[in-house]
Scaffold this motif. Sequence first.
Motif, PDB file in Angstrom:
ATOM      1  N   CYS A 203       0.831  -1.212   0.000  1.00 40.64           N
ATOM      2  CA  CYS A 203       0.000   0.000   0.000  1.00 40.64           C
ATOM      3  C   CYS A 203       0.862   1.258   0.000  1.00 40.64           C
ATOM      4  N   ILE A 204       1.922   1.251   0.800  1.00 45.78           N
ATOM      5  CA  ILE A 204       2.808   2.413   0.852  1.00 45.78           C
ATOM      6  C   ILE A 204       3.487   2.637  -0.487  1.00 45.78           C
ATOM      7  N   GLU A 205       3.920   1.553  -1.133  1.00 45.28           N
ATOM      8  CA  GLU A 205       4.578   1.680  -2.447  1.00 45.28           C
ATOM      9  C   GLU A 205       3.616   2.213  -3.504  1.00 45.28           C
ATOM     10  N   GLU A 206       2.381   1.711  -3.497  1.00 47.74           N
ATOM     11  CA  GLU A 206       1.401   2.172  -4.483  1.00 47.74           C
ATOM     12  C   GLU A 206       1.020   3.633  -4.251  1.00 47.74           C
ATOM     13  N   SER A 207       0.994   4.042  -2.985  1.00 47.10           N
ATOM     14  CA  SER A 207       0.573   5.411  -2.669  1.00 47.10           C
ATOM     15  C   SER A 207       1.559   6.453  -3.171  1.00 47.10           C
ATOM     16  N   ARG A 208       2.761   6.041  -3.552  1.00 44.27           N
ATOM     17  CA  ARG A 208       3.769   6.971  -4.054  1.00 44.27           C
ATOM     18  C   ARG A 208       3.746   7.129  -5.578  1.00 44.27           C
ATOM     19  N   LYS A 209       2.843   6.433  -6.242  1.00 47.78           N
ATOM     20  CA  LYS A 209       2.819   6.451  -7.708  1.00 47.78           C
ATOM     21  C   LYS A 209       2.000   7.631  -8.231  1.00 47.78           C
ATOM     22  N   ASP A 210       2.162   7.890  -9.520  1.00 45.64           N
ATOM     23  CA  ASP A 210       1.573   9.095 -10.128  1.00 45.64           C
ATOM     24  C   ASP A 210       0.050   9.085 -10.101  1.00 45.64           C
ATOM     25  N   TYR A 211      -0.566   7.921 -10.320  1.00 43.86           N
ATOM     26  CA  TYR A 211      -2.028   7.891 -10.376  1.00 43.86           C
ATOM     27  C   TYR A 211      -2.649   8.269  -9.032  1.00 43.86           C
ATOM     28  N   VAL A 212      -1.920   8.055  -7.945  1.00 44.73           N
ATOM     29  CA  VAL A 212      -2.426   8.441  -6.631  1.00 44.73           C
ATOM     30  C   VAL A 212      -2.413   9.961  -6.493  1.00 44.73           C
ATOM     31  N   ARG A 213      -1.330  10.566  -6.947  1.00 44.46           N
ATOM     32  CA  ARG A 213      -1.287  12.043  -6.910  1.00 44.46           C
ATOM     33  C   ARG A 213      -2.386  12.639  -7.770  1.00 44.46           C
ATOM     34  N   THR A 214      -2.670  11.994  -8.897  1.00 47.49           N
ATOM     35  CA  THR A 214      -3.762  12.471  -9.756  1.00 47.49           C
ATOM     36  C   THR A 214      -5.111  12.346  -9.033  1.00 47.49           C
ATOM     37  N   ALA A 215      -5.292  11.251  -8.312  1.00 42.30           N
ATOM     38  CA  ALA A 215      -6.540  11.052  -7.568  1.00 42.30           C
ATOM     39  C   ALA A 215      -6.706  12.105  -6.489  1.00 42.30           C
ATOM     40  N   TYR A 216      -5.616  12.457  -5.809  1.00 37.67           N
ATOM     41  CA  TYR A 216      -5.686  13.517  -4.795  1.00 37.67           C
ATOM     42  C   TYR A 216      -6.002  14.874  -5.432  1.00 37.67           C
ATOM     43  N   SER A 217      -5.452  15.108  -6.621  1.00 43.25           N
ATOM     44  CA  SER A 217      -5.675  16.398  -7.287  1.00 43.25           C
ATOM     45  C   SER A 217      -7.124  16.596  -7.699  1.00 43.25           C
ATOM     46  N   LYS A 218      -7.872  15.479  -7.785  1.00 39.84           N
ATOM     47  CA  LYS A 218      -9.279  15.573  -8.146  1.00 39.84           C
ATOM     48  C   LYS A 218     -10.174  15.798  -6.929  1.00 39.84           C
ATOM     49  N   GLY A 219      -9.561  15.964  -5.757  1.00 38.76           N
ATOM     50  CA  GLY A 219     -10.320  16.277  -4.560  1.00 38.76           C
ATOM     51  C   GLY A 219     -10.683  15.091  -3.699  1.00 38.76           C
ATOM     52  N   ASN A 220     -10.152  13.926  -3.997  1.00 47.32           N
ATOM     53  CA  ASN A 220     -10.453  12.743  -3.179  1.00 47.32           C
ATOM     54  C   ASN A 220      -9.701  12.814  -1.856  1.00 47.32           C
ATOM     55  N   ASN A 221     -10.345  12.344  -0.787  1.00 52.42           N
ATOM     56  CA  ASN A 221      -9.658  12.298   0.499  1.00 52.42           C
ATOM     57  C   ASN A 221      -8.830  11.020   0.614  1.00 52.42           C
ATOM     58  N   THR A 222      -8.106  10.881   1.733  1.00 53.11           N
ATOM     59  CA  THR A 222      -7.181   9.752   1.890  1.00 53.11           C
ATOM     60  C   THR A 222      -7.901   8.409   1.857  1.00 53.11           C
ATOM     61  N   SER A 223      -9.026   8.314   2.545  1.00 54.43           N
ATOM     62  CA  SER A 223      -9.750   7.042   2.594  1.00 54.43           C
ATOM     63  C   SER A 223     -10.262   6.642   1.223  1.00 54.43           C
ATOM     64  N   ARG A 224     -10.791   7.601   0.465  1.00 53.47           N
ATOM     65  CA  ARG A 224     -11.324   7.278  -0.860  1.00 53.47           C
ATOM     66  C   ARG A 224     -10.205   6.845  -1.804  1.00 53.47           C
ATOM     67  N   VAL A 225      -9.052   7.501  -1.718  1.00 52.85           N
ATOM     68  CA  VAL A 225      -7.917   7.125  -2.568  1.00 52.85           C
ATOM     69  C   VAL A 225      -7.410   5.736  -2.183  1.00 52.85           C
ATOM     70  N   LEU A 226      -7.337   5.488  -0.870  1.00 56.78           N
ATOM     71  CA  LEU A 226      -6.811   4.212  -0.395  1.00 56.78           C
ATOM     72  C   LEU A 226      -7.712   3.055  -0.820  1.00 56.78           C
ATOM     73  N   TYR A 227      -9.015   3.173  -0.550  1.00 55.90           N
ATOM     74  CA  TYR A 227      -9.932   2.074  -0.828  1.00 55.90           C
ATOM     75  C   TYR A 227     -10.365   2.013  -2.294  1.00 55.90           C
ATOM     76  N   GLY A 228     -10.381   3.148  -2.959  1.00 54.52           N
ATOM     77  CA  GLY A 228     -10.858   3.178  -4.339  1.00 54.52           C
ATOM     78  C   GLY A 228      -9.781   2.995  -5.389  1.00 54.52           C
ATOM     79  N   HIS A 229      -8.516   3.269  -5.037  1.00 51.34           N
ATOM     80  CA  HIS A 229      -7.447   3.217  -6.039  1.00 51.34           C
ATOM     81  C   HIS A 229      -6.263   2.355  -5.593  1.00 51.34           C
ATOM     82  N   VAL A 230      -5.731   2.671  -4.429  1.00 50.19           N
ATOM     83  CA  VAL A 230      -4.482   2.021  -3.989  1.00 50.19           C
ATOM     84  C   VAL A 230      -4.690   0.542  -3.671  1.00 50.19           C
ATOM     85  N   LEU A 231      -5.753   0.230  -2.934  1.00 51.02           N
ATOM     86  CA  LEU A 231      -5.914  -1.124  -2.403  1.00 51.02           C
ATOM     87  C   LEU A 231      -6.038  -2.167  -3.502  1.00 51.02           C
ATOM     88  N   LYS A 232      -6.713  -1.836  -4.595  1.00 49.50           N
ATOM     89  CA  LYS A 232      -6.903  -2.806  -5.666  1.00 49.50           C
ATOM     90  C   LYS A 232      -5.564  -3.258  -6.243  1.00 49.50           C
TER      91      LYS A 232
END
Length: 315
Positions: A203-232
């Motif tokens: 999870c920590i490794e995935e959270s450092r990738k570009d698509y995560v930063r893009t997800a944050y830039s769209k206004g998603n909070n940490t929980s939504r990014v974690l469960y909706g993008h990173v965890l998969k």
Amino acid sequence: MKYFLRKFVTMAVTILCISFLVYLAFDIIPGDAALAALGTDVEPARLEALREQMGLNRPLIERYFDWLCDFCRGDFGTSYKYNLPVADMIASKLPVTVIMALISFVIMVAVSLPVGIYTAKHSGGRIDRIITIINQVMMSVPHFFMGIIITYVFGMVLKLFTPGGFVSYDVDFLGFISYIIFPCMAIALPKTAMSVKLLRGSCIEESRKDYVRTAYSKGNNTSRVLYGHVLKNAMIPVITLWGMTLADMLVGSIVIEQVFNIPGIGRILLTSISYRDYPVVEAVIVLIALVVVVANFCVDIIYGIMDPRINVGAE
């Protein structure tokens, strides 16, 4: 479809090779099953007659293919020691071992998934550091020693169960579960620690990738990014571990059965090895190998479902 067929063919060829190697290994091991059954003082004529009856005088390849055809039909042969069908002997003990492995797997998933996500979400915090230390300790403890510790703490000190007081599931199912949960803990805890560590790191490794930063830039909070993008994406290597762990728990339960005096497959296997009861040993080993290979096959299929890029790359 090509990906599925290729994995299925690989699985079938692997099982075939393993079955032959197991059969070959027991054929070249020093010792004589007929001699072990009759004793060293037996008359040569009687020994030769038993060897002929067991089919030990036939060519190896001929014996192997006959054994393989019978195995595929569910006929694992007859025990040299007990003169009983091997399939019946295994069927009477297999449910205990399988239930132990499944309960252990459920414990591992139920604990490691929320703990792994929590430690990844709060990486570097005090609780994360404490859990990391606990994980390191549990990963370094073998199954059998964990079983000894659990027996002492929960059995002898806290008196939550009676060590050696196994109750069969067909006699008292609740009593069976209340006893079996402790050996399941001994099997599950080291694997849970490994799963937590891998999920946290993934999870920590995935959270450092570009698509995560893009997800944050769209206004998603940490929980939504974690469960909706990173965890998969983070779950892909964890699923690999879980697939191998399920098979390993089946093997680990054989050892734990001896610690907790549980009459499962482990008791049959150890007794059969000591008496050179090769049909029983061969059947148990091949069945265990079958579980391992099928688990890997299922993991590969789940890979393809979770990440379609694997299918495209394979084709």
